[in-house]
Write a protein that holds these residues in place. Sequence first.
Motif, PDB file in Angstrom:
ATOM      1  N   THR A 100       0.838  -1.202   0.000  1.00  0.00           N
ATOM      2  CA  THR A 100       0.000   0.000   0.000  1.00  0.00           C
ATOM      3  C   THR A 100       0.871   1.250   0.000  1.00  0.00           C
ATOM      4  O   THR A 100       0.583   2.210  -0.715  1.00  0.00           O
ATOM      5  N   LEU A 108       2.298   1.650  -3.442  1.00  0.00           N
ATOM      6  CA  LEU A 108       1.227   2.131  -4.330  1.00  0.00           C
ATOM      7  C   LEU A 108       0.940   3.604  -4.090  1.00  0.00           C
ATOM      8  O   LEU A 108       0.809   4.380  -5.041  1.00  0.00           O
ATOM      9  N   MET A 109       0.879   3.983  -2.815  1.00  0.00           N
ATOM     10  CA  MET A 109       0.634   5.382  -2.454  1.00  0.00           C
ATOM     11  C   MET A 109       1.735   6.286  -2.982  1.00  0.00           C
ATOM     12  O   MET A 109       1.469   7.346  -3.538  1.00  0.00           O
ATOM     13  N   LEU A 157       3.753   5.709  -5.506  1.00  0.00           N
ATOM     14  CA  LEU A 157       3.651   5.746  -6.972  1.00  0.00           C
ATOM     15  C   LEU A 157       2.543   6.694  -7.408  1.00  0.00           C
ATOM     16  O   LEU A 157       2.740   7.505  -8.323  1.00  0.00           O
ATOM     17  N   THR A 158       1.387   6.594  -6.755  1.00  0.00           N
ATOM     18  CA  THR A 158       0.248   7.451  -7.096  1.00  0.00           C
ATOM     19  C   THR A 158       0.581   8.916  -6.824  1.00  0.00           C
ATOM     20  O   THR A 158       0.249   9.786  -7.627  1.00  0.00           O
ATOM     21  N   LEU A 159       1.288   9.174  -5.703  1.00  0.00           N
ATOM     22  CA  LEU A 159       1.689  10.535  -5.356  1.00  0.00           C
ATOM     23  C   LEU A 159       2.633  11.098  -6.407  1.00  0.00           C
ATOM     24  O   LEU A 159       2.472  12.226  -6.861  1.00  0.00           O
ATOM     25  N   GLN A 160       3.605  10.270  -6.828  1.00  0.00           N
ATOM     26  CA  GLN A 160       4.571  10.681  -7.843  1.00  0.00           C
ATOM     27  C   GLN A 160       3.856  10.994  -9.156  1.00  0.00           C
ATOM     28  O   GLN A 160       4.098  12.025  -9.778  1.00  0.00           O
ATOM     29  N   ALA A 161       2.952  10.087  -9.551  1.00  0.00           N
ATOM     30  CA  ALA A 161       2.188  10.262 -10.789  1.00  0.00           C
ATOM     31  C   ALA A 161       1.320  11.512 -10.687  1.00  0.00           C
ATOM     32  O   ALA A 161       1.234  12.291 -11.640  1.00  0.00           O
ATOM     33  N   GLY A 162       0.692  11.697  -9.517  1.00  0.00           N
ATOM     34  CA  GLY A 162      -0.165  12.854  -9.283  1.00  0.00           C
ATOM     35  C   GLY A 162       0.596  14.155  -9.394  1.00  0.00           C
ATOM     36  O   GLY A 162       0.139  15.085 -10.069  1.00  0.00           O
ATOM     37  N   THR A 163       1.772  14.207  -8.783  1.00  0.00           N
ATOM     38  CA  THR A 163       2.593  15.421  -8.829  1.00  0.00           C
ATOM     39  C   THR A 163       3.025  15.713 -10.263  1.00  0.00           C
ATOM     40  O   THR A 163       2.980  16.860 -10.714  1.00  0.00           O
TER      41      THR A 163
END
Length: 51
Positions: free
Chosen positions: A9, A12-13, A15-21
């Motif tokens: 988790t 995943l978090m 990765l999602t944060l990196q993608a989001g930024t």
Amino acid sequence: MSLPGSTLTIILMALTLQAGTRMAIHTATHMNIHTAIRTIIMGTTMIMRLR
């Protein structure tokens, strides 16, 4: 069993944060370009109307 799940988790978090930024930066640059173009168009139309 709880430890591997938590690590997954966290990964995943992260990765999602990196993608989001990355997406935010991309959208911000795109929005800036769009706003600049829009303001230029608005300015030209206003000048044309004033004439």
